[in-house]
Each structure stands twice: as structure tokens, then as C-alpha cells.
Design a protein around this motif. Sequence first.
Motif, mmCIF file in Angstrom:
data_model
loop_
_atom_site.group_PDB
_atom_site.id
_atom_site.type_symbol
_atom_site.label_atom_id
_atom_site.label_comp_id
_atom_site.label_asym_id
_atom_site.label_seq_id
_atom_site.Cartn_x
_atom_site.Cartn_y
_atom_site.Cartn_z
ATOM 1 N N GLU A 59 71.550 8.505 -34.208
ATOM 2 C CA GLU A 59 70.633 7.927 -33.983
ATOM 3 C C GLU A 59 70.564 7.215 -32.415
ATOM 4 N N GLU A 60 71.662 7.290 -31.862
ATOM 5 C CA GLU A 60 71.941 6.795 -30.647
ATOM 6 C C GLU A 60 71.355 7.998 -29.741
ATOM 7 N N ALA A 61 71.511 9.262 -29.863
ATOM 8 C CA ALA A 61 71.007 10.322 -29.227
ATOM 9 C C ALA A 61 69.479 10.388 -29.351
ATOM 10 N N THR A 62 68.925 9.790 -30.448
ATOM 11 C CA THR A 62 67.575 10.039 -30.709
ATOM 12 C C THR A 62 66.908 9.289 -29.881
ATOM 13 N N GLU A 63 67.365 7.703 -29.868
ATOM 14 C CA GLU A 63 66.625 6.691 -29.230
ATOM 15 C C GLU A 63 66.681 6.958 -27.626
ATOM 16 N N LYS A 64 68.038 7.565 -27.366
ATOM 17 C CA LYS A 64 68.155 7.946 -25.580
ATOM 18 C C LYS A 64 66.974 8.977 -25.355
ATOM 19 N N ALA A 65 67.054 9.901 -26.243
ATOM 20 C CA ALA A 65 65.869 11.031 -25.882
ATOM 21 C C ALA A 65 64.621 10.456 -25.709
ATOM 22 N N ILE A 66 64.246 9.575 -26.814
ATOM 23 C CA ILE A 66 62.829 8.990 -26.809
ATOM 24 C C ILE A 66 62.512 8.265 -25.554
ATOM 25 N N GLU A 67 63.412 7.607 -25.161
ATOM 26 C CA GLU A 67 63.426 6.824 -24.032
ATOM 27 C C GLU A 67 63.388 7.735 -22.704
ATOM 28 N N GLY A 68 64.024 8.942 -22.833
ATOM 29 C CA GLY A 68 63.992 9.629 -21.644
ATOM 30 C C GLY A 68 62.685 10.676 -21.672
ATOM 31 N N GLY A 69 61.628 10.395 -22.330
ATOM 32 C CA GLY A 69 60.676 11.167 -22.421
ATOM 33 C C GLY A 69 60.217 11.484 -23.435
ATOM 34 N N ASP A 70 60.756 11.363 -24.763
ATOM 35 C CA ASP A 70 60.271 11.715 -26.213
ATOM 36 C C ASP A 70 59.829 12.892 -26.160
ATOM 37 N N PRO A 71 60.621 14.051 -26.336
ATOM 38 C CA PRO A 71 60.469 15.337 -26.287
ATOM 39 C C PRO A 71 59.578 15.927 -27.247
ATOM 40 N N LEU A 72 58.823 17.042 -27.061
ATOM 41 C CA LEU A 72 57.796 17.791 -27.906
ATOM 42 C C LEU A 72 58.954 18.615 -28.722
ATOM 43 N N LEU A 73 59.115 18.361 -30.062
ATOM 44 C CA LEU A 73 59.864 19.208 -30.877
ATOM 45 C C LEU A 73 59.161 20.480 -31.561
ATOM 46 N N TYR A 74 57.820 20.333 -32.076
ATOM 47 C CA TYR A 74 57.048 21.475 -32.436
ATOM 48 C C TYR A 74 55.670 21.184 -32.365
ATOM 49 N N ASP A 75 54.580 22.251 -32.444
ATOM 50 C CA ASP A 75 53.412 22.203 -32.582
ATOM 51 C C ASP A 75 53.239 23.159 -33.835
ATOM 52 N N VAL A 76 51.979 22.859 -34.511
ATOM 53 C CA VAL A 76 51.530 23.343 -35.645
ATOM 54 C C VAL A 76 49.949 23.978 -35.344
ATOM 55 N N TYR A 77 49.621 25.065 -35.647
ATOM 56 C CA TYR A 77 48.346 25.442 -35.528
ATOM 57 C C TYR A 77 47.831 26.053 -37.014
ATOM 58 N N GLN A 78 46.869 24.975 -37.319
ATOM 59 C CA GLN A 78 46.318 25.395 -38.803
ATOM 60 C C GLN A 78 44.934 25.563 -38.923
#
Lengths: 193, 193
Positions: free
Chosen positions: A40-59
Motif C-alpha cells: 500500500e505504501e508503494a501504491t500511494e507513492k506511485a499515485i502521488e508520483g504521477g498515477d501511472p497508466l496500468l492498462y488500456d482496454v479497447y472494446q
Amino acid sequence: MGDLVSPFTMRLDFQRGVLDSCNNVIQRRLSDMRGMYLDEEATEKAIEGGDPLLYDVYQYDVPFENGQLLVVTSVIQPGKVGDEYYMTKGHFHSKEETAEVYVGLRGQGYLLLETRGGEFKALPVEPGTVAYIPPYWAHRMVNVGREEFIFFGVYPADAGHNYGDIEKRGFVKVLVERDGRPTLLLNPRHEMR
Amino acid sequence: MGDLVSPFTMRLDFQRGVLDSCNNVIQRRLSDMRGMYLDEEATEKAIEGGDPLLYDVYQYDVPFENGQLLVVTSVIQPGKVGDEYYMTKGHFHSKEETAEVYVGLRGQGYLLLETRGGEFKALPVEPGTVAYIPPYWAHRMVNVGREEFIFFGVYPADAGHNYGDIEKRGFVKVLVERDGRPTLLLNPRHEMR
């Protein structure tokens, strides 16, 4: 006969995963998956650091009726939250007696599957792998490579998604990097049920 | 819950169309399609001359239940019977409210579609084309190129095949070579109904 659909074609770019002319594009950032990664700590840090895109879905949406099929491609970025590889949210189908078919197009990943009875499977997926997700199996895709992990999928249009159970406790196992290699570990949250 | 199926993967060879470990392989020779090409004299001559292979189908059978999906690849050889390009038998689904998805992998072809009401469509399919065959549309694939025409497909496992109507009269139009190019002509047998 429900809503009639006319025959149509789309272009699928096997290298980029894009389905041109699709009518439903979803982007998942890490903030959309808060609480789903163990660290959870790494999660919050990464969100603060720019909230990375994890994936795109095209449907391509068609009427959500029995007999119709949904066509979808997904592009999971390479990366980790803590030691845990980027992954899709994972879900059961709301109508649990429905299957799904995935075809690996690019990159290296794993398909994690489990039943409500606690059976678990992890199947490697690479370009040319056709994976069959039978009825009653929850499923999640994980990118364990260094490039985008791209796959094509087809599933019944009346299947629906049930994210709830998986969002709360995750799968039986998590896929983390250990000594530079993908490694399955028991998910402590799952055991705590 | 019917017969339970375990998750599994197969290898799909995008260049050869082969699905390894599939459990249902069908070969169609010209003698299996007697009466389906317009030129009956050319048909009999080609059958006497060796009965050419027209196409192979590789399918992975799962229980034919609502919610399950069938995965299939087809490899249509290049060639003609008289002026008419090699093609699949073509069919309605027995359960007509079921769709099908095709993905072109190799070669150049056309998807011919028609409804019982007489609507007709011809859609070009090449590598990367995803074609949606909606419920209630009969469908046939035709190889108009000089190499094998290969495509991947997914359809509901309870769809079934109804070849009867198409075997008798064919589609609204036939795809023949004229001046070296694929050309759609009205099917005289269809008009004679």
C-alpha cells in the motif's frame, strides 16, 4: 430478435493492440486499483508520483444479449507496484456460466484463474497462445515482461463483470518478482478471509 | 453446471493456421461440396483429376452448452472451380440468434453474408481484419488470393450449424474471377427459388 446488428469489420493492430473504430475505450490508472496491490505504501507513492497508466482496454460494444459476442483487446504496461507486476483488475463474470477466449499478441504475461472453491491456475501467455477461460473461473492478466503485454479476447455479450469479490481479497496467489523472475506467492489477504 | 472444463492453452501458428492440441480436425475436399459450385462440369473434372483439398478446419471442442465458446481456425487453399474461388460450405447457425467473430491471419479473402430476408454483404478480410458476424446472418469465407487464406474464429458452443439451406441454393451472389479480379455476380440458382 432484439436490436439487429449489421455485419462489420475492424482493424486490429497486432503490434499496438488498438482496435480501430471500437466504441468503448477504458484506461485504468493505479488510482483506479487502490487496495488491489499488496504494497500500500508503494501504491500511494506511485499515485502521488504521477498515477501511472496500468492498462488500456479497447472494446466493441454490441447489444448485451445472449448470443452476441464482445471483442476486446487489452494493453498492459510493463512495470511493478512494489514487487508485484502490473495486472488487470480481474473478475468473475456476473453470469458465471460464461467462458472467455484470449489470444496473446505481444509480450509476456500470465493468466491467473481461480474458482469460488479455491482452485487456482497460472498459465503463461505469449504471442500465439490461445487461452480458454471456462465458465465459473475468475481471471486476471499480468504483464511479467519488459514491454507491453497485448492480448485479444472474445466473450459472450451477456457475461457481465463482477469485480467485487476480487477487489476485496485478490486471487489465491500474487505474482511478484523474486531474483528477477516471476514468482507465485500465497496472497496473505486471501488467507485472512 | 454441466461438464466442468479446466482452463487450458493452445498454440496458434499465425502463419500456418494450425491449432496444436485441438481435438476436432475437418478436411473438406471438392467431393464434399458437390453441387455447391456453379460449374458442374468443372467440378466433376476436378474430382476425377484428384479431388482437391479445399480447406482444413481446426477446432477445439468443449461441451456444446450455452456460455461455452468454440475456438476454430480455417485454412482455405488458393484455387478455383471454373471461375469460382475456393470457399467454405457456408451456414446459418442452428441457433440463429448467435454471432461469430473472425480474425484474418494470412492471405486475402472475402466474407459473404446474407439474411433469410435476402440482405447480402461481402466484406474483405485480410491479416488484422476482425469481422463481426451478427446473429441471423449466414456466412461463408472465400479465398481470392494466391496463397492460403487463414483465419481464426470464436463462436458460442451451442450455435450449431445449418448447412442445408445454403447447400441447396447458395448465397445471393457468387464470387468469381473476371479479368483477373474478384467479382460478385448474382447467383442464378438463388433467383430460381
